[in-house]
Motif scaffolding. Structure first.
Motif, PDB file in Angstrom:
ATOM      1  N   ALA A 343       0.864  -1.333   0.092  1.00  0.00           N
ATOM      2  CA  ALA A 343       0.143  -0.147  -0.030  1.00  0.00           C
ATOM      3  C   ALA A 343       0.751   1.297  -0.094  1.00  0.00           C
ATOM      4  O   ALA A 343       1.874   1.120   0.534  1.00  0.00           O
ATOM      5  N   VAL A 344       0.199   2.148  -0.428  1.00  0.00           N
ATOM      6  CA  VAL A 344       0.871   3.565  -0.574  1.00  0.00           C
ATOM      7  C   VAL A 344      -0.212   4.410   0.308  1.00  0.00           C
ATOM      8  O   VAL A 344      -1.066   4.529  -0.004  1.00  0.00           O
ATOM      9  N   GLY A 345       0.495   5.057   1.341  1.00  0.00           N
ATOM     10  CA  GLY A 345      -0.316   6.050   2.088  1.00  0.00           C
ATOM     11  C   GLY A 345       0.139   6.173   3.555  1.00  0.00           C
ATOM     12  O   GLY A 345       1.272   5.844   3.675  1.00  0.00           O
ATOM     13  N   ASP A 346      -0.588   6.705   4.406  1.00  0.00           N
ATOM     14  CA  ASP A 346      -0.092   7.119   5.905  1.00  0.00           C
ATOM     15  C   ASP A 346      -0.438   5.743   6.472  1.00  0.00           C
ATOM     16  O   ASP A 346      -1.734   5.260   6.615  1.00  0.00           O
ATOM     17  N   VAL A 347       0.508   5.462   7.437  1.00  0.00           N
ATOM     18  CA  VAL A 347       0.408   4.242   8.327  1.00  0.00           C
ATOM     19  C   VAL A 347      -0.369   4.764   9.494  1.00  0.00           C
ATOM     20  O   VAL A 347      -0.169   5.572  10.357  1.00  0.00           O
ATOM     21  N   LEU A 348      -1.342   3.897   9.752  1.00  0.00           N
ATOM     22  CA  LEU A 348      -2.338   4.261  10.887  1.00  0.00           C
ATOM     23  C   LEU A 348      -2.116   3.516  12.413  1.00  0.00           C
ATOM     24  O   LEU A 348      -2.261   3.690  13.375  1.00  0.00           O
ATOM     25  N   ALA A 349      -1.356   2.041  12.030  1.00  0.00           N
ATOM     26  CA  ALA A 349      -1.042   0.964  13.266  1.00  0.00           C
ATOM     27  C   ALA A 349      -0.129   0.268  12.463  1.00  0.00           C
ATOM     28  O   ALA A 349      -0.216  -0.168  11.254  1.00  0.00           O
ATOM     29  N   VAL A 350       0.557  -0.276  13.558  1.00  0.00           N
ATOM     30  CA  VAL A 350       1.552  -1.498  13.158  1.00  0.00           C
ATOM     31  C   VAL A 350       1.384  -2.544  14.350  1.00  0.00           C
ATOM     32  O   VAL A 350       1.422  -2.244  15.595  1.00  0.00           O
ATOM     33  N   ASP A 351       1.097  -3.664  13.925  1.00  0.00           N
ATOM     34  CA  ASP A 351       0.615  -4.859  14.811  1.00  0.00           C
ATOM     35  C   ASP A 351       1.671  -6.002  14.464  1.00  0.00           C
ATOM     36  O   ASP A 351       2.351  -6.069  13.398  1.00  0.00           O
ATOM     37  N   VAL A 367      10.741  -1.739  13.696  1.00  0.00           N
ATOM     38  CA  VAL A 367       9.671  -0.857  12.764  1.00  0.00           C
ATOM     39  C   VAL A 367      10.185   0.423  12.151  1.00  0.00           C
ATOM     40  O   VAL A 367      10.632   1.365  13.055  1.00  0.00           O
ATOM     41  N   LEU A 368      10.448   0.552  10.698  1.00  0.00           N
ATOM     42  CA  LEU A 368      11.139   1.815  10.149  1.00  0.00           C
ATOM     43  C   LEU A 368      10.125   2.920   9.691  1.00  0.00           C
ATOM     44  O   LEU A 368      10.340   3.981   9.670  1.00  0.00           O
ATOM     45  N   ARG A 369       8.895   2.486   9.534  1.00  0.00           N
ATOM     46  CA  ARG A 369       7.963   3.221   9.122  1.00  0.00           C
ATOM     47  C   ARG A 369       6.487   3.059  10.217  1.00  0.00           C
ATOM     48  O   ARG A 369       5.723   2.493   9.894  1.00  0.00           O
ATOM     49  N   GLY A 370       6.711   3.978  11.254  1.00  0.00           N
ATOM     50  CA  GLY A 370       5.797   3.755  12.166  1.00  0.00           C
ATOM     51  C   GLY A 370       4.484   4.645  12.047  1.00  0.00           C
ATOM     52  O   GLY A 370       4.375   5.109  10.957  1.00  0.00           O
ATOM     53  N   VAL A 371       3.616   4.883  12.993  1.00  0.00           N
ATOM     54  CA  VAL A 371       2.502   5.322  12.829  1.00  0.00           C
ATOM     55  C   VAL A 371       2.679   6.892  12.729  1.00  0.00           C
ATOM     56  O   VAL A 371       3.416   7.605  13.111  1.00  0.00           O
ATOM     57  N   GLY A 372       1.986   7.495  11.708  1.00  0.00           N
ATOM     58  CA  GLY A 372       2.221   8.727  11.015  1.00  0.00           C
ATOM     59  C   GLY A 372       3.132   8.921   9.932  1.00  0.00           C
ATOM     60  O   GLY A 372       3.059   9.938   9.179  1.00  0.00           O
ATOM     61  N   LYS A 373       4.256   7.884   9.452  1.00  0.00           N
ATOM     62  CA  LYS A 373       4.830   7.895   8.453  1.00  0.00           C
ATOM     63  C   LYS A 373       4.091   7.326   7.162  1.00  0.00           C
ATOM     64  O   LYS A 373       3.043   7.007   7.259  1.00  0.00           O
ATOM     65  N   LYS A 374       4.812   7.585   6.089  1.00  0.00           N
ATOM     66  CA  LYS A 374       4.044   7.220   4.726  1.00  0.00           C
ATOM     67  C   LYS A 374       4.764   6.145   4.159  1.00  0.00           C
ATOM     68  O   LYS A 374       6.083   5.916   4.058  1.00  0.00           O
ATOM     69  N   LEU A 375       4.045   5.199   3.693  1.00  0.00           N
ATOM     70  CA  LEU A 375       4.291   4.184   2.868  1.00  0.00           C
ATOM     71  C   LEU A 375       4.423   4.638   1.411  1.00  0.00           C
ATOM     72  O   LEU A 375       3.515   5.273   0.970  1.00  0.00           O
ATOM     73  N   ARG A 376       5.412   4.223   0.495  1.00  0.00           N
ATOM     74  CA  ARG A 376       5.531   4.570  -0.626  1.00  0.00           C
ATOM     75  C   ARG A 376       6.014   3.506  -1.723  1.00  0.00           C
ATOM     76  O   ARG A 376       6.653   3.685  -2.788  1.00  0.00           O
ATOM     77  N   ALA A 385       9.576  -0.452   5.350  1.00  0.00           N
ATOM     78  CA  ALA A 385       8.690  -0.558   6.528  1.00  0.00           C
ATOM     79  C   ALA A 385       9.335  -1.012   7.692  1.00  0.00           C
ATOM     80  O   ALA A 385       8.782  -0.632   8.740  1.00  0.00           O
ATOM     81  N   GLY A 386       9.900  -2.039   7.595  1.00  0.00           N
ATOM     82  CA  GLY A 386      10.087  -2.833   8.931  1.00  0.00           C
ATOM     83  C   GLY A 386      11.380  -3.922   8.629  1.00  0.00           C
ATOM     84  O   GLY A 386      11.525  -4.323   7.356  1.00  0.00           O
ATOM     85  N   HIS A 387      11.861  -4.630   9.651  1.00  0.00           N
ATOM     86  CA  HIS A 387      12.674  -5.702   9.407  1.00  0.00           C
ATOM     87  C   HIS A 387      12.804  -6.497  10.748  1.00  0.00           C
ATOM     88  O   HIS A 387      12.266  -6.338  11.640  1.00  0.00           O
ATOM     89  N   ALA A 388      13.138  -7.777  10.383  1.00  0.00           N
ATOM     90  CA  ALA A 388      13.582  -8.775  11.441  1.00  0.00           C
ATOM     91  C   ALA A 388      14.946  -9.650  10.930  1.00  0.00           C
ATOM     92  O   ALA A 388      14.973  -9.744   9.759  1.00  0.00           O
ATOM     93  N   PHE A 411       0.643  -3.554   8.716  1.00  0.00           N
ATOM     94  CA  PHE A 411       0.583  -2.165   8.668  1.00  0.00           C
ATOM     95  C   PHE A 411      -0.814  -1.760   8.036  1.00  0.00           C
ATOM     96  O   PHE A 411      -1.211  -2.130   7.102  1.00  0.00           O
ATOM     97  N   THR A 412      -1.388  -1.127   9.080  1.00  0.00           N
ATOM     98  CA  THR A 412      -3.003  -0.507   8.506  1.00  0.00           C
ATOM     99  C   THR A 412      -2.643   0.916   8.159  1.00  0.00           C
ATOM    100  O   THR A 412      -2.050   1.691   8.809  1.00  0.00           O
ATOM    101  N   VAL A 413      -3.060   0.809   6.861  1.00  0.00           N
ATOM    102  CA  VAL A 413      -2.581   2.093   6.197  1.00  0.00           C
ATOM    103  C   VAL A 413      -4.095   2.878   5.535  1.00  0.00           C
ATOM    104  O   VAL A 413      -4.940   2.345   5.055  1.00  0.00           O
ATOM    105  N   ALA A 414      -4.064   4.353   5.460  1.00  0.00           N
ATOM    106  CA  ALA A 414      -5.124   5.047   4.789  1.00  0.00           C
ATOM    107  C   ALA A 414      -4.565   4.971   3.316  1.00  0.00           C
ATOM    108  O   ALA A 414      -3.923   6.085   3.229  1.00  0.00           O
ATOM    109  N   ALA A 415      -4.627   4.060   2.672  1.00  0.00           N
ATOM    110  CA  ALA A 415      -4.138   3.890   1.334  1.00  0.00           C
ATOM    111  C   ALA A 415      -4.718   4.973   0.314  1.00  0.00           C
ATOM    112  O   ALA A 415      -5.578   5.274   0.054  1.00  0.00           O
ATOM    113  N   THR A 416      -3.520   5.569  -0.536  1.00  0.00           N
ATOM    114  CA  THR A 416      -3.875   6.302  -1.666  1.00  0.00           C
ATOM    115  C   THR A 416      -3.620   5.708  -3.124  1.00  0.00           C
ATOM    116  O   THR A 416      -3.565   6.180  -4.130  1.00  0.00           O
TER     117      THR A 416
END
Length: 434
Positions: A343-351, A367-376, A385-388, A411-416
């Motif tokens: 997804a592309v958009g703002d991250v709302l939650a990470v679980d 977690v590299l792209r946490g809440v409030g960050k943008k995924l692109r 977005a994250g790693h293990a 990642f829960t995202v407000a997708a655009t």
């Protein structure tokens, strides 16, 4: 016990936990940092820094030098270092202004300017991969007539796989050129490089140099997605045979000599084709992507400590060489895998972080792209977005554990938008045993 006459280390461009590691090597060490605004959140224990000067990303070299001269007048500087690959031209200028040793400005430039690096490696007979700086589509077509397709198009002074695109045919040129130009706009130079595309297994080589001697500490296998060649996984030590490892080491040490790199920890990327080892690029810094920490976990070889020691003028190569020579059959491997949501958009939650951390062999989850960050999408290393990362008894077990843990991250995202499904590239490692 703190030194009764503590020294003062000026650090250019931050360096994550390295200022803290330098203070651990030399108790009582005073540290000052001059860096860009985006570096500040990544500094470990910034409250322990004597002074922190933050400059705009577009601040000219003269402003960096003036800031360093102010620090030097206030509290005389004994040593200067740069733990990163950014702002190296400022580091060289500051060293010259303060009369303190740094790598030569020309060495910095040979490494940062990918065309100059290619030219020097060709002159010294290390690697003759064709490359050229281009300004428009016509110049790319002219280069393709000489070198043939496919090509790689990328910013001349790029980092983090930003702006990298493959050109398979004339119809790809405009798209690749636009993508490279977008990436170059964020770099120190707007120029764009095209070079011959090389097909083969990808590796990085972690080395340490001192007094012109080089020791290879580790070879790491890389796994990259196939659109922009962003690294999505690493395995170390790489599962390669002794003969391949020997050829990789010989090519990398020849490249370090050709580029006149005589001291420091370096990270060099290579591709092994059917008959040759080719240099992609090298960096005057340790590897990113947690590679030094994974290496320390499975081998006891601590390149971050080596960097800290060398920045203080202390020897580090002999200790690394001793551990490399003592290493026999690998009892444990480490691997990292990156979460790259579609997804592309703002991250709302990470679980899923706690679940990922509880899985067998997992050492770290980030977690590299946490809440409030943008995924692109997978557009560059800084967009992941994250790693293990995990350890295992075999390379494949370590990779499977890291991948399975990374898959726990949701990642829960407000997708655009949706850039397209991310391809799972980690099913099996390619082994180079010959």
């Amino acid at each position: 016990m703190p030194d009764p006459n503590p020294r003062h280390l000026l650090i250019i461009s931050g360096g994550r936990d390295l200022p803290e590691r330098a203070r651990a090597v030399e108790p009582g060490l005073r540290t000052s940092v001059i860096c860009r605004q985006d570096v500040v959140p990544r500094l470990v224990h910034p409250e322990k820094i004597q002074r922190l000067i933050v400059l705009r990303a577009d601040a000219p070299v003269a402003e960096w030098v003036a800031a360093a001269e102010f620090v030097h007048r206030t509290d005389p500087v004994d040593l200067i270092t740069n733990y990163t690959e950014k702002d190296t031209e400022k580091t060289a200028a500051i060293g010259q202004a303060l009369g303190l040793p740094t790598p030569a400005a020309d060495t910095y430039e040979l490494v940062a300017d990918k065309l100059r690096m290619r030219q020097r490696l060709a002159e010294r007979g290390v690697d003759g991969t064709p490359a050229r700086v281009v300004r428009n589509a016509e110049e790319i077509r002219a280069f393709a007539e000489e070198a043939g397709y496919p090509l790689i198009c990328k910013p001349l002074r790029g980092v983090g796989s930003e702006g990298v695109a493959r050109i398979d045919a004339p119809s790809d040129i405009d798209r690749a050129l636009a993508w490279a130009a977008e990436g170059a706009a964020e770099m120190d130079s707007p120029e764009i490089l095209v070079e011959q595309f090389l097909t083969g297994a990808e590796f990085s080589v972690e080395s340490i140099s001192e007094g012109g001697r080089h020791v290879v500490a580790c070879i790491t296998q890389k796994i990259s997605e196939r659109e922009h060649f962003v690294e999505v996984g690493h395995v170390l030590p790489a599962p390669v045979g002794a003969e391949v490892a020997k050829r990789i080491e010989a090519t990398v040490t020849a490249a370090l000599d050709a580029l006149e790199i005589t001291s420091g920890v370096t990270h060099t990327e290579v591709i092994v084709t059917a008959g040759s080892v080719h240099i992609i690029e090298t960096h005057l810094r340790p590897a990113g992507d947690e590679i030094p920490y994974m290496l320390a976990r499975v081998s006891g070889i601590d390149l971050i400590d080596a960097v800290a020691r060398q920045s203080l003028g202390l020897p580090a190569l002999a200790e690394i060489e001793k551990k490399v020579d003592a290493r026999t059959d690998t009892a444990q491997y480490a691997a990292i895998w990156y979460a790259c949501p579609d997804a592309v958009g703002d991250v709302l939650a990470v679980d899923g972080v706690d679940e990922a951390r509880s899985m067998p062999g997992v050492c770290e989850v980030g977690v590299l792209r946490g809440v409030g960050k943008k995924l692109r999408g997978v557009t560059g290393s800084f967009a992941r977005a994250g790693h293990a990362w995990a350890v295992g008894a075999t390379p494949q077990e370590a990779l499977d554990r890291a991948r399975d843990a990374a898959k726990c991250l949701t990642f829960t995202v407000a997708a655009t938008g949706m850039p397209g499904a991310f391809e799972d590239l980690s099913a099996e490692l390619g082994y180079l045993l010959e």
